[in-house]
Write an enzyme that holds these catalytic residues in place. Structure first.
Site, PDB file in Angstrom:
ATOM      1  N   THR A 142      41.141  42.941  35.751  1.00 31.41           N
ATOM      2  CA  THR A 142      40.105  43.352  36.698  1.00 31.41           C
ATOM      3  C   THR A 142      40.411  42.849  38.103  1.00 31.41           C
ATOM      4  OG1 THR A 142      38.497  43.259  34.916  1.00 31.41           O
ATOM      5  CG2 THR A 142      37.628  43.227  37.154  1.00 31.41           C
ATOM      6  N   HIS A 201      42.746  45.175  39.773  1.00 36.33           N
ATOM      7  CA  HIS A 201      42.046  46.351  40.312  1.00 36.33           C
ATOM      8  C   HIS A 201      41.422  46.022  41.671  1.00 36.33           C
ATOM      9  CE1 HIS A 201      42.559  48.742  36.747  1.00 36.33           C
ATOM     10  NE2 HIS A 201      41.950  47.870  35.970  1.00 36.33           N
TER      11      HIS A 201
END
Lengths: 349, 349, 349, 349
Positions: A43, A46
């Protein structure tokens, strides 16, 4: 007021930078933690790369990161907690209200008003962090600080492997061999699984999964997992299908190689809707399918901690790289290459 | 050799006809049953209409039908069974081998070599039937013969409602109000469910569901079930989502109105792959999804029989039409109209 | 400082008296509640009568009582809670720490440091009460105040009936028809149980159980429950045995009438060790036995509240007497006679 | 007619003798098996010694014994089975009817009319055996014949360890380290248990348990298991208590060292009623207690077979002695001494 270094998204664009900010003060119900180790999640990549999802979800400027371990320096006023100054804590990423219907029913991890640390509010890529005391997990001091930080993603693996069943004497297919998938292989091995198939398109990650417990690894680019698994199971399929990637083609493969009456755990986050053959893949098979979000608070942590304490999951293999936080750019490049397990950074360096 | 009347697909085309054939003889392990009542399933309508699925699955000539109740007239040679001549039996449609892995693990209903009566082999739309003794369910004689026949589809409802959980104090949304959906409403009502939403596009069937136990019925053509259910649940969604239709749009609706941590039972047979928002509908919600096939043998039958015996499910409302089998054409027309509950035929008339 | 009336054990001897004390002030994490209704538990009778157990456990002077419903008047400083001034709350009796191993694993009701309200600390038989906010259950205002107070013992019944299973289509034997046993009969009835046997030695209480849902009542003084139940179940025994009395002879009866593979829920508090035929009553029978303590926090309350809200358990029948608290002596005399269901007192009268 | 040797109780007195009898013929539904290895259970010792239990249960003359592995020589007439001539089978001891309520509900092991091989009917201590085909377990040919025979008691261990829960990340206390207890230690180890305490009064058996997986062994004659276990668990107690001895004092110890919310599996057969502190040991603790009888048919066998096939339980350590059946007297003497694991005999020698 004392200052600290932090790794932050300072503007809505790729990359991140080290900034200097005030050390935060713990409010009522909070702890002040001095981070000893933080680790990088997919994450975080990202967010770093500023993809579509990050653009829609993250508000800059923001310190990001959510995997950490650190020492409790101070406890906020009027805080009822079992945590003591000097404790070494990790943190549950899902910050929960504690009193909505879902929290009251023991589902704090999907709290109606859940906030994710480092995504919806300030994260842990910093020298210090304030956190709600009820999201602190106190570690035994015998554990390596890097492993304490990696307990959070290990928790995702524990949660997925055991939600709705166990794996003793069972065959398991794990799709996606990032750190969570590799951990899942180790957890299955430690818990009596028999055949443990691990699939990925990166040989680096397949090797990682193999070293941690997978009995068979399959590079999905080179071989068809459906054919391989059916052949290896006398055409019966596996007892348990674990989806840890979110890549659209996996769902079709997974529901094909799942035996009738089998169990699926879905952790991966697919970007779009996925066409599913519900009739043959789920209904006629009488499949049981479990969506997995975060970790059960605190059941998952207890199981993870016990497996770690007993050496049943070898975190030493999972943590493949360590950097001072000042070298974050290098760390993120390696993460993006896929040639890593868990990468740890030291915020004070 | 004595003859009997039977309703058969005599050729690969729409329709069916009454034929005269020899009364079958029970082999080892079999029973000979004189059918007193048979009932029509949606599957029989597919066979009757000779749709794509029927064309691909059914081999003519064949006597079809799988819901029945009748009297045991004879027991085949060397048959070890608890069934006695004179018993009034219903039949499990899933004919199972009894010794494959799935049978041995208590999943006889998804036996590796399962054959479905009236689909893969001779059915029950006839005056007499031979059947494996291990697929016979002995009824209490106090039950109406028509209700005995309808226990099989009621079993689908019992299986779907209770697989993976129960419904006491829970809110339930039932999509599809054919006889199985209407039964599900009754079963939920009898088992402590609170709000019971039932959705269909036929007012006839919505009324049936309401009369049997639904607390709120929604015609999906006229109102949006998602809006209605969210409003009626303080925007929380329901605890349990039961899919009993197979219509593609329902899956999206169902996974939207399911509350986080909720349970889905999927019984309907979708014709094609269905695009599913796995991320928001299952993963982030930590949903539990159960594919449902047939009935658990014999757990489902036990529960169904007990609910029936106590009058907790009123089969009198479910069975809306009765015909001599000679009027099968009329019976099938009404089935096709959707303006019916369960339709029973008498094979000897 | 304002004063209030309270019913207290003022000295280590039978009886109790109304005293006048300061209205308490809520500390951090606490609520101040003005009690509208309180109700009397069997435990309160032990305290009132000052039996051996009470002598060993209770420290005088102490305000006792633990079943109540009241209005939130004030919220203590620095209290994070969902409760608002004006809410009408009931209270969980088990006051828990929230961070020990058992609390973290979702077993707050058996918290390592659990304190019971009205037993280990100040109770609710008073005009006002301070309570930890995390033990408050907010009621819907549509409910009668007397029924809100009785939710706590109803919770014991819900917990016992459903721990380890459910009752749909099952036969149940309830031993002990005080308010909890009578509630259990109602809960079983509402949740699809078939035969519901209720045993006691008081005809008054048997009638109460019958009016609330028992299908057969047996006065154990007059008839042998073992013979009666075996005869009524074709010598199979019942699916579920609920022990709600603690009387020594019941365990032998209960494990005899439990069918092989059945489930037992043990709530009653036996005074001494009880000789158990483990071999025939538990091992050979493959019985499942669940000890029950208090209520699951908050799963049990949710289920109880929903059954109440839907009228599935008729509390109007359970609450048989209402008194001003000033007439406590009369109330306790009736409790001791056994000729009552739940007795409610109004603290401000 | 061909003859065979068998070990039989020929009269109601201690001891047994080798006799010569006709080789039996398989009837409908039966197999004829040539036994390659048989093994001795504690129950066989009771029969051999002719204790009170044996006197009340066993009818002489009778061939006894129930643990075996052998080759299928012939299949009876009209037998529907998956077993083939030449298969190497072990046998489930619990011979079940297959159609009573308990059988239909998946509880064949506690069948209403269950007969135990070698106790209620002819046993396996013989060169040949006829058996119902539905009690045969087909072994993979890679397994040692001695280990195949020992699967039956290993199944008791699997059943007890996993009934009602699993052991991943859990602490377990095993009381009684005969072959079943020692197996339980191995199964717990293979399935992710952390602390595994094993108790006995025989050092030989404690060593066996240790070699197979126990992490701590305690000789109950020398040390108090309650003190030792509480000290080793920070006074929390264990998650799982397994009773595998039937000795009366163990129940008190076990329910003391079980943590609140923990699970107990009771397999041992106590001779008399045992006084149990239900209030403190079960009710207040919210303990879950599971009576264990035999093995789940066939779930337990599947799990056992998989753990064996993967080498997760090392049967080589469990089987400590091997004898020709002609030396049965020596074999039984060693069994009685307690200084053995599993003892295998070869019926054709």
């Amino acid at each position: 007021m004392a200052k600290m270094k932090a790794l932050a998204k300072t503007r809505p664009a790729p990359g991140a930078e080290i900034i200097e900010v005030d050390i935060p003060q713990p409010g009522p119900g909070e702890l002040l933690v001095k981070n000893k180790a933080v680790s990088i999640c997919g994450t975080d990549v990202h967010i770093y790369e500023w993809d579509n999802w990050a653009q829609s979800r993250i508000k800059t400027p923001m310190i990001f990161g959510h995997e950490f371990a650190g020492e409790v320096m101070e406890i906020g006023p009027n805080t009822q907690t079992h945590v003591k100054v000097g404790d070494i804590v990790s943190g549950e990423t899902h910050i929960y209200c504690g009193h909505c219907y879902l929290c009251k029913m023991g589902n704090e991890h999907i709290c109606k008003d859940v906030k994710l640390r480092g995504i919806d509010c300030t994260g842990c890529f910093a020298e210090y962090l304030t956190m709600p005391a009820n999201t602190a997990w106190v570690n035994p001091k015998s554990l390596a600080i890097e492993h304490m930080s990696a307990q959070e993603p290990m928790g995702n693996a524990v949660h997925t492997v055991f939600e709705g069943g166990d794996v003793k004497g069972q065959s398991v297919a794990i799709f996606g061999c990032g750190p969570i998938g590799a951990c899942a292989a180790a957890i299955c091995k430690a818990s009596g699984a028999t055949q443990i198939f691990a699939m990925d398109i990166s040989d680096y990650r397949l090797n990682l999964a193999k070293s941690m417990g997978a009995t068979t690894v399959i590079n999905s680019k080179q071989k068809d997992p459906v054919k391989e698994i059916m052949a290896a199971t006398n055409n019966q399929g596996v007892d348990v299908f674990l989806e840890m990637s979110g890549a659209a083609p996996i769902y079709e493969q997974g529901f094909k190689i799942l035996r009738p009456g089998g169990r699926a755990g879905l952790l991966g986050v697919a970007k779009d809707k996925v066409p599913i053959d519900i009739t043959n893949g789920i209904v006629f098979k009488q499949a049981r399918v479990f969506g997995i979000n975060g970790r059960r608070i605190w059941g998952t942590w207890e199981t993870a901690a016990k497996l770690l304490a007993e050496g049943k999951v070898d975190m030493g293999k999972l943590v493949t790289h360590k950097f001072p936080m000042s070298k974050f750019a290098e760390a993120f490049e390696i993460m993006k290459s896929g040639n890593s397990g868990k990468i740890v950074m030291y915020p004070d360096k």
